[in-house]
Design a protein around this motif. Structure first.
Motif, mmCIF file in Angstrom:
data_model
loop_
_atom_site.group_PDB
_atom_site.id
_atom_site.type_symbol
_atom_site.label_atom_id
_atom_site.label_comp_id
_atom_site.label_asym_id
_atom_site.label_seq_id
_atom_site.Cartn_x
_atom_site.Cartn_y
_atom_site.Cartn_z
ATOM 1 N N CYS A 39 0.873 -1.250 0.069
ATOM 2 C CA CYS A 39 0.150 -0.031 0.024
ATOM 3 C C CYS A 39 0.893 1.201 0.074
ATOM 4 O O CYS A 39 0.268 2.411 -0.133
ATOM 5 N N LEU A 40 2.116 1.221 0.098
ATOM 6 C CA LEU A 40 2.963 2.246 -0.063
ATOM 7 C C LEU A 40 2.470 3.150 -1.225
ATOM 8 O O LEU A 40 2.292 2.574 -2.314
ATOM 9 N N GLY A 41 2.591 4.542 -1.087
ATOM 10 C CA GLY A 41 2.155 5.525 -2.123
ATOM 11 C C GLY A 41 0.758 5.838 -2.055
ATOM 12 O O GLY A 41 0.034 6.491 -2.643
ATOM 13 N N THR A 42 -0.036 4.987 -1.135
ATOM 14 C CA THR A 42 -1.522 5.538 -0.979
ATOM 15 C C THR A 42 -1.591 6.142 0.405
ATOM 16 O O THR A 42 -0.693 6.586 1.045
ATOM 17 N N MET A 43 -2.741 5.955 1.163
ATOM 18 C CA MET A 43 -2.831 6.867 2.247
ATOM 19 C C MET A 43 -2.212 6.116 3.379
ATOM 20 O O MET A 43 -2.198 4.724 3.522
ATOM 21 N N ASN A 44 -2.039 6.857 4.430
ATOM 22 C CA ASN A 44 -1.229 6.228 5.704
ATOM 23 C C ASN A 44 -2.337 5.256 6.181
ATOM 24 O O ASN A 44 -1.728 4.125 6.893
ATOM 25 N N GLU A 45 -3.687 5.420 6.345
ATOM 26 C CA GLU A 45 -4.653 4.392 7.020
ATOM 27 C C GLU A 45 -4.339 3.024 6.283
ATOM 28 O O GLU A 45 -4.828 2.149 6.901
ATOM 29 N N ARG A 46 -4.026 3.014 4.848
ATOM 30 C CA ARG A 46 -3.866 1.720 4.272
ATOM 31 C C ARG A 46 -2.355 1.076 4.590
ATOM 32 O O ARG A 46 -2.301 -0.167 4.768
ATOM 33 N N ILE A 47 -1.602 2.005 4.882
ATOM 34 C CA ILE A 47 -0.239 1.415 5.034
ATOM 35 C C ILE A 47 0.090 0.964 6.460
ATOM 36 O O ILE A 47 0.884 -0.105 6.579
ATOM 37 N N VAL A 48 -0.326 1.615 7.624
ATOM 38 C CA VAL A 48 -0.164 1.276 8.809
ATOM 39 C C VAL A 48 -1.292 0.291 9.394
ATOM 40 O O VAL A 48 -2.707 0.377 9.298
ATOM 41 N N LYS A 49 -0.768 -0.866 9.749
ATOM 42 C CA LYS A 49 -1.624 -1.862 9.852
ATOM 43 C C LYS A 49 -2.311 -1.834 11.302
ATOM 44 O O LYS A 49 -3.347 -1.905 11.800
ATOM 45 N N ASP A 50 -1.552 -1.278 12.306
ATOM 46 C CA ASP A 50 -1.797 -0.873 13.641
ATOM 47 C C ASP A 50 -1.140 0.528 14.098
ATOM 48 O O ASP A 50 0.083 0.305 14.394
ATOM 49 N N ARG A 51 -1.822 1.428 14.254
ATOM 50 C CA ARG A 51 -1.310 2.694 14.660
ATOM 51 C C ARG A 51 -0.569 2.973 16.069
ATOM 52 O O ARG A 51 0.166 3.621 16.195
ATOM 53 N N SER A 52 -1.059 1.842 16.837
ATOM 54 C CA SER A 52 -0.309 1.758 18.110
ATOM 55 C C SER A 52 1.057 1.414 18.010
ATOM 56 O O SER A 52 1.827 1.285 18.977
ATOM 57 N N LYS A 53 1.273 0.927 16.973
ATOM 58 C CA LYS A 53 2.992 0.412 16.809
ATOM 59 C C LYS A 53 3.877 1.188 16.034
ATOM 60 O O LYS A 53 4.999 1.162 15.939
#
Length: 101
Positions: A39-53
């Motif tokens: 998902c690189l090149g798209t939105m951060n919400e798709r790139i990051v599986k778990d924001r707490s990490k």
């Protein structure tokens, strides 16, 4: 730095990058297990599986980031990172960046 330079998580196209923050928020980076590389090149919400990490370098930490470029021109998995968000106009960052291509 008075604005968010790289708001999306990404890899740099260089061999190595040294980053140090002297003032303000440090660079954010993702451990491999929490990164959707497809998902690189798209939105951060798709790139990051778990924001707490999401990890962040602290002031005066020295980060040496592997880029997606290797000495023999073969693409590799570089570290996925971004600039922290600058939320207020008075927020500033002082950083040192040294690239090795």
């Amino acid at each position: 730095v008075r604005k968010t330079l790289c708001p999306k998580f990404h890899m740099d196209w260089n061999y190595l990058r040294l980053l140090t923050t002297y003032h303000g928020k440090g660079t954010e980076w993702l451990p491999e297990e929490t990164t959707n590389r497809c998902c690189l090149g798209t939105m951060n919400e798709r790139i990051v599986k778990d924001r707490s990490k999401i990890r962040r370098l602290q002031t005066f930490d020295v980060g040496i980031f592997k880029g997606a470029h290797s000495e023999n021109q073969i693409p590799i998995k570089g570290i996925v990172h971004r600039s922290p968000e600058v939320e207020k106009p008075e927020e500033k960052r002082v950083i040192l960046r040294i690239d090795l291509d």
